[in-house]
Scaffold this motif. Structure first.
Motif, PDB file in Angstrom:
ATOM      1  N   CYS A   1       0.962   3.788 -14.970  1.00 21.36           N
ATOM      2  CA  CYS A   1       1.353   2.817 -13.940  1.00 21.36           C
ATOM      3  C   CYS A   1       1.256   3.429 -12.543  1.00 21.36           C
ATOM      4  O   CYS A   1       1.018   2.716 -11.563  1.00 21.36           O
TER       5      CYS A   1
ATOM      6  N   ASP B   1      -1.039   5.265 -11.378  1.00 24.00           N
ATOM      7  CA  ASP B   1      -2.399   5.021 -10.875  1.00 24.00           C
ATOM      8  C   ASP B   1      -2.502   3.615 -10.280  1.00 24.00           C
ATOM      9  O   ASP B   1      -3.106   3.419  -9.228  1.00 24.00           O
ATOM     10  N   GLY B   2      -1.917   2.645 -10.991  1.00 23.87           N
ATOM     11  CA  GLY B   2      -1.944   1.271 -10.488  1.00 23.87           C
ATOM     12  C   GLY B   2      -1.265   1.164  -9.140  1.00 23.87           C
ATOM     13  O   GLY B   2      -1.749   0.478  -8.230  1.00 23.87           O
ATOM     14  N   LEU B   3      -0.157   1.875  -8.999  1.00 26.80           N
ATOM     15  CA  LEU B   3       0.585   1.863  -7.731  1.00 26.80           C
ATOM     16  C   LEU B   3      -0.229   2.542  -6.624  1.00 26.80           C
ATOM     17  O   LEU B   3      -0.319   2.041  -5.496  1.00 26.80           O
ATOM     18  N   LEU B   4      -0.852   3.678  -6.973  1.00 27.15           N
ATOM     19  CA  LEU B   4      -1.621   4.425  -5.965  1.00 27.15           C
ATOM     20  C   LEU B   4      -2.915   3.710  -5.576  1.00 27.15           C
ATOM     21  O   LEU B   4      -3.470   3.974  -4.507  1.00 27.15           O
ATOM     22  N   LEU B   5      -3.398   2.827  -6.441  1.00 23.15           N
ATOM     23  CA  LEU B   5      -4.596   2.054  -6.097  1.00 23.15           C
ATOM     24  C   LEU B   5      -4.297   0.984  -5.049  1.00 23.15           C
ATOM     25  O   LEU B   5      -5.203   0.486  -4.388  1.00 23.15           O
ATOM     26  N   CYS B   6      -3.024   0.629  -4.922  1.00 25.34           N
ATOM     27  CA  CYS B   6      -2.662  -0.429  -3.961  1.00 25.34           C
ATOM     28  C   CYS B   6      -2.757   0.112  -2.524  1.00 25.34           C
ATOM     29  O   CYS B   6      -2.527   1.297  -2.288  1.00 25.34           O
TER      30      CYS B   6
END
Lengths: 228, 248
Positions: free
Chosen positions: A83, A85-90
């Protein structure tokens, strides 16, 4: 996209998750209550022993170790299913992530304290400190902010290491000693003597300074800390 | 040239430009000077054995890793110097769903919609859940989903903010045939509006979608070719370049 909206989204997500699973809260509350029961039997050696001058220390040592439990879990969930990674992609400023995670941890610590302080008072405090509630709450908030900001920064640094369960306490406990000393001193004074803001001013200023130092340090380093 | 979007590849401006990309972990150099470009609307299929550097390349493009050397531009922005517009422009579908297992599908997508600042979040979420056949389970926590359902929801998460560039890391991995059909259907639907980079071991899928084919081996580009190679010929090329590789 406003950082404030992203801050709220991260805090809300962490609160929903925690209130649904109660992973952190249950373990932290259990730890705090059990620690107090153990302190109660360990220190009440003789009937009528005066524990007043130990109370601040007992309280803050318990909170700091309880927070260590919570900090490990607060980032473990971000590692689930990658998760993080998902946060850092934002498109979100890394400092916003830090502030939101710190705020989430602060809320959890305050919930623990709302349960723990009345229980602690029942076990260990002989005089009523309701008249000194305001200075006590200020000390509590200042110390909590220091614990959570330092803890969040160090939990972030340690989460990508293989020995994160070991590394976090090794980094956190020595660095939190200044907060422990100031918060313990102030709390003990409040519990023992009942004291106003005047005699606590230096300790409060110290806590405020500590909070400022670690908030600024996190501001400057969090991008690196949460990166690779 | 002043801007990456000025560069062209076969007529279309480049959406992704990579020059001399190197990535080192400790003393181990994983990427050893990759250079390639993907034109706007192009579909780059990257093949290679495990450990070749495919996923590392994708993670650098996604701003999740920082290049040790070289320049990488996505949608005209340098991923190191100017990562925010890059993050707005990309979506990443990986075999890791990047979804919070204890939140519902609705809560997960709402969270990401808030993070991307979507103004039409409710409509967009409903539309995607409908298209991905997840509407009936939108209020169930993701922990109760099958692997295929999680992967479908991961697709919704990745395309939620309407990215220009989609990065796909083994997107078909672990999917049941129904989920593969849904993924392929969605890719077909959005194919013309997006630029794609797909890392895959699945040669059939890579050839089916790719407008450009690349094999990475040992951190270097071992083979690069425009689409139009048939499966058998490409399998032979793959075996030639990748000694321990198995092909699908």
């Amino acid at each position: 996209m406003g950082g404030w909206a992203q801050f709220k989204a991260i805090v809300r997500k962490d609160l929903i998750r925690e209130l649904r699973t109660r992973d952190m809260l249950v373990s932290m509350i259990l730890f705090v209550i059990l620690a107090m029961i153990i302190f109660h039997y360990a220190f009440t050696v003789e009937e009528g022993s005066d524990l007043t001058w130990f109370t601040g220390g007992m309280l803050w040592v318990t909170f700091i170790f309880a927070m260590l439990l919570g900090l490990n879990r607060s980032f473990a969930q971000e590692k689930d299913e990658r998760c993080l990674d998902g946060l850092l992609l934002c498109p979100v400023d890394r400092v916003t992530i830090f502030l939101a995670k710190t705020a989430g941890n602060l809320v959890f610590l305050l919930i623990i304290q709302a349960v723990a302080v009345p229980v602690f008072a029942l076990f260990f405090i002989e005089r009523s400190f309701l008249g000194d509630l305001l200075p006590f709450l200020v000390v509590l908030l200042l110390a909590d902010l220091g614990i959570c900001s330092l803890g969040t920064l160090l939990a972030t640094i340690s989460m990508n290491t293989r020995s994160r369960d070991l590394l976090l306490p090794i980094l956190f406990l020595p660095l939190i000693v200044p907060v422990l000393i100031a918060a313990t001193g102030a709390t003990t004074l409040i519990f023992a003597e009942g004291t106003g803001f005047g005699s606590l001013a230096m300790r409060m200023l110290f806590l405020l300074g500590f909070d400022a130092v670690f908030l600024v340090a996190a501001w400057g380093t969090y991008d690196f800390a949460i990166g690779e | 040239m002043s801007d990456g979007q000025d560069r062209q590849d076969g007529g279309a401006p480049l959406e992704i430009e990579v020059e001399g990309l190197r990535k080192t972990f400790g003393r181990r150099e994983v990427l050893k000077g990759l250079s390639f470009g993907v034109p706007r609307g192009g579909f780059l299929s990257i093949f290679g054995p495990n450990g070749a550097g495919k996923t590392t390349t994708l993670r650098v493009l996604a701003t999740l890793l920082t290049a040790s050397a070289g320049t990488v531009k996505v949608a005209g922005h340098d991923v190191r110097e100017d990562p925010m517009p890059v993050r707005r422009a990309i979506g990443l579908i990986s075999h890791n769903a990047m979804l919070y297992p204890d939140l519902t599908a609705q809560e997960n997508l709402r969270f990401y919609a808030d993070m991307y600042g979507l103004t039409d979040a409710d409509e967009r979420i409903s539309d995607l859940l409908e298209r991905l056949e997840l509407s009936a389970r939108r209020y169930d926590v993701v922990r109760t989903y099958s692997k295929g359902m999680r992967q479908r929801l991961a697709i919704a998460r990745a395309v939620l903010h309407r990215p220009r560039v989609l990065l796909l890391d083994e997107p078909h991995s672990g999917l049941d045939p129904r989920a593969v059909d849904i993924l392929d259907g969605l890719l077909a639907e959005i194919r013309d509006e997006h630029t794609f980079v797909m890392v895959t071991h699945n040669i059939a899928k890579g050839l089916e979608w790719g407008t450009k084919l690349m094999i990475i081996e040992g951190g270097r580009i071992a083979y690069e070719h425009a689409a139009g190679v048939d499966h058998d010929a490409f399998s032979a090329v793959y075996r030639e370049h990748v000694h321990d590789g198995s092909v699908l």
